[in-house]
Design a protein around this motif. Structure first.
Motif, PDB file in Angstrom:
ATOM      1  N   ASP A  89       0.807  -1.216   0.000  1.00 29.05           N
ATOM      2  CA  ASP A  89       0.000   0.000   0.000  1.00 29.05           C
ATOM      3  C   ASP A  89       0.843   1.271   0.000  1.00 29.05           C
ATOM      4  O   ASP A  89       0.300   2.380   0.093  1.00 29.05           O
ATOM      5  CB  ASP A  89      -0.957   0.009   1.199  1.00 29.05           C
ATOM      6  CG  ASP A  89      -0.234  -0.049   2.532  1.00 29.05           C
ATOM      7  OD1 ASP A  89       1.018  -0.055   2.536  1.00 29.05           O
ATOM      8  OD2 ASP A  89      -0.910  -0.103   3.575  1.00 29.05           O
ATOM      9  N   GLY A  90       2.158   1.144  -0.102  1.00 24.43           N
ATOM     10  CA  GLY A  90       3.021   2.312  -0.187  1.00 24.43           C
ATOM     11  C   GLY A  90       3.245   3.045   1.119  1.00 24.43           C
ATOM     12  O   GLY A  90       3.771   4.154   1.117  1.00 24.43           O
ATOM     13  N   SER A  91       2.891   2.432   2.238  1.00 23.53           N
ATOM     14  CA  SER A  91       3.074   3.095   3.531  1.00 23.53           C
ATOM     15  C   SER A  91       4.458   2.876   4.120  1.00 23.53           C
ATOM     16  O   SER A  91       4.853   3.575   5.055  1.00 23.53           O
ATOM     17  CB  SER A  91       2.018   2.601   4.535  1.00 23.53           C
ATOM     18  OG  SER A  91       2.157   1.200   4.752  1.00 23.53           O
ATOM     19  N   CYS A  92       5.208   1.922   3.589  1.00 23.64           N
ATOM     20  CA  CYS A  92       6.519   1.599   4.156  1.00 23.64           C
ATOM     21  C   CYS A  92       7.471   1.209   3.035  1.00 23.64           C
ATOM     22  O   CYS A  92       7.083   0.544   2.064  1.00 23.64           O
ATOM     23  CB  CYS A  92       6.391   0.467   5.174  1.00 23.64           C
ATOM     24  SG  CYS A  92       7.929   0.041   6.005  1.00 23.64           S
ATOM     25  N   LEU A  93       8.717   1.626   3.169  1.00 22.09           N
ATOM     26  CA  LEU A  93       9.750   1.334   2.179  1.00 22.09           C
ATOM     27  C   LEU A  93      10.838   0.492   2.838  1.00 22.09           C
ATOM     28  O   LEU A  93      11.340   0.840   3.906  1.00 22.09           O
ATOM     29  CB  LEU A  93      10.351   2.628   1.628  1.00 22.09           C
ATOM     30  CG  LEU A  93      11.479   2.489   0.604  1.00 22.09           C
ATOM     31  CD1 LEU A  93      10.944   1.913  -0.709  1.00 22.09           C
ATOM     32  CD2 LEU A  93      12.152   3.842   0.348  1.00 22.09           C
ATOM     33  N   LEU A  94      11.186  -0.611   2.198  1.00 22.91           N
ATOM     34  CA  LEU A  94      12.234  -1.500   2.711  1.00 22.91           C
ATOM     35  C   LEU A  94      13.558  -1.142   2.052  1.00 22.91           C
ATOM     36  O   LEU A  94      13.666  -1.122   0.823  1.00 22.91           O
ATOM     37  CB  LEU A  94      11.882  -2.956   2.411  1.00 22.91           C
ATOM     38  CG  LEU A  94      12.830  -4.016   2.988  1.00 22.91           C
ATOM     39  CD1 LEU A  94      12.663  -4.111   4.497  1.00 22.91           C
ATOM     40  CD2 LEU A  94      12.572  -5.367   2.343  1.00 22.91           C
ATOM     41  N   LEU A  95      14.569  -0.832   2.865  1.00 22.12           N
ATOM     42  CA  LEU A  95      15.918  -0.535   2.388  1.00 22.12           C
ATOM     43  C   LEU A  95      16.810  -1.720   2.708  1.00 22.12           C
ATOM     44  O   LEU A  95      16.868  -2.164   3.860  1.00 22.12           O
ATOM     45  CB  LEU A  95      16.461   0.732   3.054  1.00 22.12           C
ATOM     46  CG  LEU A  95      15.569   1.973   3.036  1.00 22.12           C
ATOM     47  CD1 LEU A  95      16.255   3.128   3.759  1.00 22.12           C
ATOM     48  CD2 LEU A  95      15.224   2.363   1.617  1.00 22.12           C
ATOM     49  N   LYS A  96      17.514  -2.226   1.704  1.00 25.74           N
ATOM     50  CA  LYS A  96      18.317  -3.431   1.889  1.00 25.74           C
ATOM     51  C   LYS A  96      19.802  -3.114   1.789  1.00 25.74           C
ATOM     52  O   LYS A  96      20.244  -2.379   0.908  1.00 25.74           O
ATOM     53  CB  LYS A  96      17.964  -4.486   0.827  1.00 25.74           C
ATOM     54  CG  LYS A  96      16.508  -4.891   0.796  1.00 25.74           C
ATOM     55  CD  LYS A  96      16.282  -5.932  -0.271  1.00 25.74           C
ATOM     56  CE  LYS A  96      14.808  -6.252  -0.469  1.00 25.74           C
ATOM     57  NZ  LYS A  96      14.594  -7.251  -1.535  1.00 25.74           N
ATOM     58  N   ASP A  97      20.563  -3.692   2.729  1.00 25.46           N
ATOM     59  CA  ASP A  97      22.014  -3.720   2.662  1.00 25.46           C
ATOM     60  C   ASP A  97      22.428  -5.167   2.460  1.00 25.46           C
ATOM     61  O   ASP A  97      21.582  -6.059   2.365  1.00 25.46           O
ATOM     62  CB  ASP A  97      22.611  -3.126   3.944  1.00 25.46           C
ATOM     63  CG  ASP A  97      24.083  -2.753   3.796  1.00 25.46           C
ATOM     64  OD1 ASP A  97      24.651  -3.037   2.723  1.00 25.46           O
ATOM     65  OD2 ASP A  97      24.661  -2.190   4.742  1.00 25.46           O
ATOM     66  N   LYS A  98      23.722  -5.432   2.442  1.00 27.51           N
ATOM     67  CA  LYS A  98      24.196  -6.792   2.204  1.00 27.51           C
ATOM     68  C   LYS A  98      23.781  -7.726   3.327  1.00 27.51           C
ATOM     69  O   LYS A  98      23.336  -8.849   3.082  1.00 27.51           O
ATOM     70  CB  LYS A  98      25.712  -6.783   2.032  1.00 27.51           C
ATOM     71  CG  LYS A  98      26.290  -8.148   1.712  1.00 27.51           C
ATOM     72  CD  LYS A  98      27.798  -8.079   1.501  1.00 27.51           C
ATOM     73  CE  LYS A  98      28.360  -9.460   1.154  1.00 27.51           C
ATOM     74  NZ  LYS A  98      29.834  -9.419   0.982  1.00 27.51           N
ATOM     75  N   ASP A  99      23.940  -7.281   4.569  1.00 25.41           N
ATOM     76  CA  ASP A  99      23.661  -8.146   5.719  1.00 25.41           C
ATOM     77  C   ASP A  99      22.590  -7.589   6.643  1.00 25.41           C
ATOM     78  O   ASP A  99      22.408  -8.101   7.744  1.00 25.41           O
ATOM     79  CB  ASP A  99      24.947  -8.373   6.532  1.00 25.41           C
ATOM     80  CG  ASP A  99      26.045  -9.044   5.714  1.00 25.41           C
ATOM     81  OD1 ASP A  99      25.719  -9.997   4.983  1.00 25.41           O
ATOM     82  OD2 ASP A  99      27.207  -8.607   5.792  1.00 25.41           O
ATOM     83  N   ALA A 100      21.919  -6.530   6.242  1.00 28.20           N
ATOM     84  CA  ALA A 100      20.916  -5.926   7.115  1.00 28.20           C
ATOM     85  C   ALA A 100      19.856  -5.235   6.269  1.00 28.20           C
ATOM     86  O   ALA A 100      20.033  -5.029   5.066  1.00 28.20           O
ATOM     87  CB  ALA A 100      21.573  -4.917   8.068  1.00 28.20           C
ATOM     88  N   PHE A 101      18.743  -4.897   6.913  1.00 29.16           N
ATOM     89  CA  PHE A 101      17.703  -4.128   6.230  1.00 29.16           C
ATOM     90  C   PHE A 101      17.037  -3.221   7.250  1.00 29.16           C
ATOM     91  O   PHE A 101      17.161  -3.418   8.467  1.00 29.16           O
ATOM     92  CB  PHE A 101      16.665  -5.046   5.568  1.00 29.16           C
ATOM     93  CG  PHE A 101      15.754  -5.749   6.532  1.00 29.16           C
ATOM     94  CD1 PHE A 101      14.550  -5.178   6.928  1.00 29.16           C
ATOM     95  CD2 PHE A 101      16.090  -6.991   7.046  1.00 29.16           C
ATOM     96  CE1 PHE A 101      13.711  -5.818   7.811  1.00 29.16           C
ATOM     97  CE2 PHE A 101      15.260  -7.642   7.942  1.00 29.16           C
ATOM     98  CZ  PHE A 101      14.062  -7.059   8.323  1.00 29.16           C
TER      99      PHE A 101
END
Length: 388
Positions: free
Chosen positions: A358-370
């Motif tokens: 629903d566009g309320s949250c954005l997931l940011l990804k790193d190599k070993d974490a998010f």
């Protein structure tokens, strides 16, 4: 092994172990009640129910991470399989997970497929060795066959517009072609030029460094507290966009002729929510992101980054584009302008992005974490400025 957790019931957990078959990829079903896993060597695709211990197997899936598409309401799934040296599309019911139908497709080595937003057709495209895009009806009739050229590497990316009226095809010849859904004819072709000259109405934004003059010499801080944008030699580093004057030449990388899978052609392709804009990345110019206006059939803006662009996603709720380059910054574009946002987490490099439904949250990804981030909604007034 696959593990799943509930965000609303922390005590609920799930663990899936395929045993010797292994797991090469996993995806959610549209109802969030099933998980689909593909075994190593594409021996089988398994549908696991989270409501009970039931599971359903589909033999010989064509790909691990590709070759599966759901229709708009999530009631049916199209799964590519290969048997007897031929490619097939199997249609499954997402309620009973029984095969409702199957038909062979005219491909030498099927690359992927995607269900149209209006559920009226399924697009299938061949491997890069043969330029072939096929439009099928769900009952297996071939509606149209598209081939832009012969004797060259062919299709690299394909994407339906959210409205279902356009089909965008990115090719290895560095061109973006757009087909209409009525006659399946090409009505727009966009070329990614290495140099943009006048006349051009597009705004070209270039990422530049902007050191902040802060005296930290008298402070004693542990390195764990240092922000991710701190450079010991230059101090705090901030970035911003600068509007470039024409002509502008983009960094161009010519792929070696003696290596497979050349980094050229349209490798990234994404539509905006309202189908007015489409963004592309030509892999020969990996630091430039092109944004095309489908109403005016011209380039609207070009973002030139310092590092190659890793991912670009459109906001599901409004006309806003977010991209990342593996740095600590997040970059945004709207029709009103472009701007940069610094990620405050120390040592966190944004390598991939994904919106929730629903566009309320954005997931940011790193190599070993998010991490999860919320992005403020855009004001509805037309006088919005990127400075806000």
């Amino acid at each position: 092994m696959i593990q799943a957790w509930s965000l609303t019931q922390p005590e609920w957990t799930c663990k899936i172990d395929e045993g010797p078959a292994g797991i090469s990829y996993a995806r959610w079903s549209p109802d969030s009640r099933h998980i689909l896993t593909t075994s190593e060597f594409q021996l089988r695709l398994t549908v696991w129910s989270l409501l009970n211990t039931a599971c359903v197997h589909v033999q010989w899936p064509k790909h691990g991470s590709k070759g599966v598409s759901f229709n708009q309401d999530g009631k049916f799934a199209a799964i590519c399989t290969r048997r007897d040296c031929k490619d097939y599309v199997n249609l499954l019911s997402c309620q009973s997970w029984e095969i409702m139908g199957s038909f062979a497709v005219d491909t030498l080595d099927l690359a992927d497929l995607e269900w149209s937003p209006d559920d009226s057709s399924i697009v299938v495209w061949d491997s890069p060795l043969e330029y072939k895009v096929l439009i099928y009806s769900p009952d297996g009739r071939c509606l149209f066959k598209y081939q832009a050229y012969e004797c060259g590497l062919g299709v690299k990316t394909v994407s339906w517009s959210p409205c279902g009226q356009f089909l965008a095809i990115g090719s290895y010849d560095q061109m973006l072609r757009v087909l209409n859904h009525l006659t399946w004819k090409t009505f727009a072709e966009f070329l990614h030029l290495s140099t943009v000259r006048a006349p051009c109405s597009a705004a070209i934004f270039k990422e530049i460094d902007e050191p902040l003059q802060l005296d930290m010499s008298e402070l004693s801080l542990d390195e764990n507290f240092m922000p991710s944008n701190y450079d010991a030699s230059e101090g705090y580093i901030s970035v911003r966009y600068e509007v470039m004057e024409l002509p502008v030449a983009f960094p161009f990388q010519k792929p070696p002729a003696d290596k497979p899978n050349p980094k050229q052609g349209v490798g990234l392709l994404a539509w905006s929510k309202d189908s007015q804009y489409i963004c592309t990345r030509n892999d020969s110019m990996p630091t430039a992101l092109w944004i095309w206006d489908m109403r005016l059939l011209e380039v609207a803006a070009i973002l030139v980054q310092k590092e190659p662009i890793r991912a670009a996603v459109w906001d599901p709720t409004c006309t806003r584009l977010l991209l990342c380059t593996g740095s600590s910054h997040l970059y945004m574009w709207t029709p009103s302008g472009a701007f940069c946002v610094c990620n405050p987490l120390p040592g966190f490099s944004i390598s991939d992005l994904k919106w929730n439904i629903d566009g309320s949250c954005l997931l940011l990804k790193d190599k070993d974490a998010f991490c999860c981030a919320t992005v403020p909604s855009l004001p509805e007034s037309s006088d919005y400025s990127s400075d806000d």
